[in-house]
Design a protein around this motif. Structure first.
Motif, PDB file in Angstrom:
ATOM      1  N   THR A   1     -15.530   5.104  -5.061  1.00 15.60           N
ATOM      2  CA  THR A   1     -14.171   5.267  -5.570  1.00 15.60           C
ATOM      3  C   THR A   1     -13.952   4.416  -6.817  1.00 15.60           C
ATOM      4  O   THR A   1     -13.369   4.869  -7.808  1.00 15.60           O
TER       5      THR A   1
ATOM      6  N   GLU B   1     -18.719   4.094   0.192  1.00 12.81           N
ATOM      7  CA  GLU B   1     -17.721   5.090  -0.198  1.00 12.81           C
ATOM      8  C   GLU B   1     -16.646   4.466  -1.085  1.00 12.81           C
ATOM      9  O   GLU B   1     -16.191   5.080  -2.066  1.00 12.81           O
ATOM     10  N   GLN B   2     -16.241   3.249  -0.759  1.00  6.21           N
ATOM     11  CA  GLN B   2     -15.224   2.568  -1.567  1.00  6.21           C
ATOM     12  C   GLN B   2     -15.773   2.187  -2.944  1.00  6.21           C
ATOM     13  O   GLN B   2     -15.063   2.282  -3.947  1.00  6.21           O
TER      14      GLN B   2
ATOM     15  N   ALA C   1      -6.234   1.876  -6.735  1.00  7.66           N
ATOM     16  CA  ALA C   1      -6.731   3.058  -7.443  1.00  7.66           C
ATOM     17  C   ALA C   1      -5.577   3.922  -7.933  1.00  7.66           C
ATOM     18  O   ALA C   1      -5.601   4.444  -9.056  1.00  7.66           O
ATOM     19  N   ALA C   2      -4.553   4.075  -7.100  1.00  5.99           N
ATOM     20  CA  ALA C   2      -3.393   4.874  -7.487  1.00  5.99           C
ATOM     21  C   ALA C   2      -2.684   4.239  -8.684  1.00  5.99           C
ATOM     22  O   ALA C   2      -2.228   4.946  -9.595  1.00  5.99           O
TER      23      ALA C   2
ATOM     24  N   TYR D   1     -16.627  -4.108   0.265  1.00 11.49           N
ATOM     25  CA  TYR D   1     -16.428  -2.669   0.138  1.00 11.49           C
ATOM     26  C   TYR D   1     -17.587  -1.890   0.773  1.00 11.49           C
ATOM     27  O   TYR D   1     -18.750  -2.310   0.699  1.00 11.49           O
TER      28      TYR D   1
ATOM     29  N   THR E   1      -6.647  -2.680   0.299  1.00  8.09           N
ATOM     30  CA  THR E   1      -5.716  -2.381  -0.793  1.00  8.09           C
ATOM     31  C   THR E   1      -6.291  -1.387  -1.802  1.00  8.09           C
ATOM     32  O   THR E   1      -5.589  -1.017  -2.749  1.00  8.09           O
ATOM     33  N   LEU E   2      -7.529  -0.954  -1.613  1.00  9.47           N
ATOM     34  CA  LEU E   2      -8.190  -0.163  -2.658  1.00  9.47           C
ATOM     35  C   LEU E   2      -7.427   1.098  -3.022  1.00  9.47           C
ATOM     36  O   LEU E   2      -7.283   1.413  -4.213  1.00  9.47           O
ATOM     37  N   ASP E   3      -6.946   1.846  -2.052  1.00  7.22           N
ATOM     38  CA  ASP E   3      -6.251   3.100  -2.368  1.00  7.22           C
ATOM     39  C   ASP E   3      -5.020   2.844  -3.234  1.00  7.22           C
ATOM     40  O   ASP E   3      -4.756   3.591  -4.192  1.00  7.22           O
ATOM     41  N   ALA E   4      -4.280   1.785  -2.909  1.00  4.38           N
ATOM     42  CA  ALA E   4      -3.083   1.464  -3.693  1.00  4.38           C
ATOM     43  C   ALA E   4      -3.472   1.020  -5.102  1.00  4.38           C
ATOM     44  O   ALA E   4      -2.825   1.398  -6.086  1.00  4.38           O
TER      45      ALA E   4
ATOM     46  N   GLU F   1       3.614   0.563  -6.139  1.00  4.81           N
ATOM     47  CA  GLU F   1       4.017   1.895  -6.594  1.00  4.81           C
ATOM     48  C   GLU F   1       5.071   1.805  -7.691  1.00  4.81           C
ATOM     49  O   GLU F   1       5.115   2.645  -8.587  1.00  4.81           O
TER      50      GLU F   1
ATOM     51  N   CYS G   1      -4.748   4.917 -11.836  1.00  2.27           N
ATOM     52  CA  CYS G   1      -4.594   6.315 -12.256  1.00  2.27           C
ATOM     53  C   CYS G   1      -3.223   6.556 -12.886  1.00  2.27           C
ATOM     54  O   CYS G   1      -3.104   7.328 -13.844  1.00  2.27           O
TER      55      CYS G   1
END
Length: 249
Positions: free
Chosen positions: A91, A87-88, A67-68, A84, A62-65, A46, A71
């Motif tokens: 993403t 759904e992943q 992707a964030a 994966y 770790t995908l959500d982190a 982050e 972005c």
């Protein structure tokens, strides 16, 4: 110089950082600067500085982190993480709307050639039974490997292209499973020792067999391919790319 974030601090992440820091351009200048390497503490991502690319060979968790981060910074993403869900993967594809994204189950140039040869053999050996066998070290967490799935995709797509019907994977066999269905592709995973990766695609016909094999002697072949792809991906337009499109397109 390309600034990168390395996602993962295990064997692959450590090797990516080592090779990246030693890489040089044609002029002898450093090719990469590693501005951050993220291990288990995803909160570190982050606050990680913006980079030209993030190279991720870590874990599906770790995908959500990741992707964030893409972005937030617009960094290109080179992902070699396997396992994966659909759904992943969706993403990852959606990230391509905002940044150049490359995902591949294998970054070896030899495997790229193997995929092309598998498609050719499938096309030229109609009616042959196809079986895929992969072998990896005893610490690999997913099965079949992402590379084996890529090889399966080549077989299925080529069979559909030539009008041979729908082919389905069978993950191992046990018990009284009956005669082999001509439209199945056997998928078999071996795990043991420190094997870097072996992939075999067998084509069984009447009284003959053709086998295509790739053996990886070191994980460094995947790292070299991923870093070569990173150099090409940075600066490309946003989109979701395949390894072939980036390296050979």
């Amino acid at each position: 110089m390309i600034k990168i974030v390395v996602m993962g601090a295990g064997r692959m992440g450590t090797l990516i950082r080592t090779v990246a820091e030693a890489a040089r351009t044609e002029a002898g200048e450093p090719a990469f600067e590693v501005v951050a390497q993220i291990g288990f503490d995803l909160s570190e991502l982050e606050g990680a500085p913006a980079a030209d690319a993030i190279v991720d060979f870590s874990n599906v968790a770790t995908l959500d982190a990741v992707a964030a981060y893409v972005c937030r910074t617009g960094a290109a993403l080179v992902s070699g993480t396997t396992g994966y869900s659909e759904e992943q993967l969706a993403t990852l594809r959606a990230l391509g709307e905002d940044a150049p994204v490359l995902w591949s189950g294998n970054y070896s140039i030899g495997i790229a050639a193997l995929r092309h040869l598998v498609a050719q053999a499938t096309r030229e050996l109609p009616g042959f039974d196809v079986e895929i066998v992969e072998c990896h070290h005893n610490q690999k967490v997913d099965a079949p490997s992402g590379t084996a799935k890529m090889l399966l995709d080549e077989v299925v797509a080529t069979e559909a292209e030539v009008g041979a019907g729908t082919y389905e994977p069978i993950y191992g066999r046990s018990g009284l499973c009956g005669a082999r269905d001509p439209h199945e592709v056997g998928m078999h995973s071996l795990r043991g020792g420190t094997v870097a990766g072996v992939h075999e695609v067998h084509f069984f016909g009447p009284s003959e067999e053709v086998t295509l094999t790739h053996r990886a002697e070191s994980r460094e072949i995947f790292v070299n391919g991923a870093l070569a792809a990173t150099r090409k991906l940075v600066g490309m337009a946003p989109g979701f790319y395949t390894f072939d499109e980036v390296m050979f397109g």
